[in-house]
Design a protein around this motif. Sequence first.
Motif, mmCIF file in Angstrom:
data_model
loop_
_atom_site.group_PDB
_atom_site.id
_atom_site.type_symbol
_atom_site.label_atom_id
_atom_site.label_comp_id
_atom_site.label_asym_id
_atom_site.label_seq_id
_atom_site.Cartn_x
_atom_site.Cartn_y
_atom_site.Cartn_z
ATOM 1 N N CYS A 65 -0.296 1.985 -6.068
ATOM 2 C CA CYS A 65 -1.440 1.920 -5.042
ATOM 3 C C CYS A 65 -1.243 0.959 -4.114
ATOM 4 O O CYS A 65 -1.642 0.980 -2.906
ATOM 5 N N ILE A 66 -0.464 -0.348 -4.357
ATOM 6 C CA ILE A 66 -0.455 -1.264 -3.476
ATOM 7 C C ILE A 66 1.005 -0.936 -2.657
ATOM 8 O O ILE A 66 0.680 -0.991 -1.336
ATOM 9 N N ALA A 67 2.007 -0.636 -3.109
ATOM 10 C CA ALA A 67 3.020 -0.263 -2.491
ATOM 11 C C ALA A 67 4.049 1.041 -2.280
ATOM 12 O O ALA A 67 4.016 1.355 -1.264
ATOM 13 N N VAL A 68 4.237 1.284 -3.667
ATOM 14 C CA VAL A 68 4.902 2.688 -3.766
ATOM 15 C C VAL A 68 4.742 3.845 -2.854
ATOM 16 O O VAL A 68 5.423 4.654 -2.352
ATOM 17 N N ARG A 69 3.159 4.023 -2.944
ATOM 18 C CA ARG A 69 2.422 4.936 -2.440
ATOM 19 C C ARG A 69 3.062 5.184 -0.880
ATOM 20 O O ARG A 69 3.171 6.517 -0.279
ATOM 21 N N HIS A 70 3.418 4.171 -0.095
ATOM 22 C CA HIS A 70 3.752 3.950 1.368
ATOM 23 C C HIS A 70 4.955 4.798 1.374
ATOM 24 O O HIS A 70 5.219 5.380 2.302
ATOM 25 N N GLU A 71 6.081 4.582 0.443
ATOM 26 C CA GLU A 71 7.027 5.600 0.509
ATOM 27 C C GLU A 71 6.982 6.923 0.512
ATOM 28 O O GLU A 71 7.618 7.697 1.309
#
Length: 264
Positions: free
Chosen positions: A116-122
């Motif tokens: 939710c914080i970081a990986v989804r942005h990839e």
Amino acid sequence: MAALTLYHSEMSVCAAKVRIVLAEKNVDWTSVLLNLRGGDAQKPDYLRLNPNAVVPTIVQDGRPLIESTVICEYLDDRWPDPPLKPPHAWDRARMRLWTKQLDEGVHAAVGTLSFCIAVRHELLARSAADQARWVAGIPQTDRRERSKANLDKGVHSPYFAPAAQRCAKLFADFDAALAGAPWLAGEAFSLADVGFAPYLIRFKMFGLGLLFGRYPRVAEWAERVINRPSVQQGVSRWIGDGAAALYEKNRADGEHAFAAILAG
Ligand SMILES: N[C@@H](CCC(=O)N[C@@H](CS)C(=O)NCC(=O)O)C(=O)O
């Protein structure tokens, strides 16, 4: 070529546990790196090794073994020196209560927070079709639904707050255990500490500093774990610049979301 092959990815916390054990035991291994966001774990050849479409998998003498907790225990049985299971049966049981927690909720909670914080942005940087393909390729219904909500809503996903609260409880449990012994399962570093090592690093990357501040004993143990050479070798050196930058860029969002949830 080493007799043992590890299918893994740089940022997988589960695969990192296996790399730590291999480093503790100084075992040679052959690396097969998978690009998880690119769907490598969902390809038919890999699914034949690991039907759950996740890393890690080890292959030894042509036989695959899955599930990181099981793999770590296998490696410790196969290469017993130095031992990573406590010598006393009671402490071994305590060690397994810790690794059981990982398998029965903590891993999924941390996965939700990371994603939710970081990986989804990839994934959000990829096309809508790629995103839909990745979600559809997740074989387990519950994991597929969770991943879809986490991808769409990030820190506002309904799975985020329960995951943050699960981690808050984990820190309280760490603190209670460390009040009576230097390591989670007693007097010696064990597979319990190995199991949580990659997560401690991840907590720092995505902004759980608040909880380390609340529990100084846990912070001190975390430093001892993180600075161990096998943990540096099995976790820290695999964190590429791209992943470090992704977490760095989003850490303030994580800190903000945690602070709001943990304040009640
Ligand atoms: N219970 C499994 C969980 C493995 C797992 O969830 N691995 C994650 C990385 S830590 C994964 O491969 N996820 C697939 C993906 O993100 O596509 C184990 O301990 O081996």
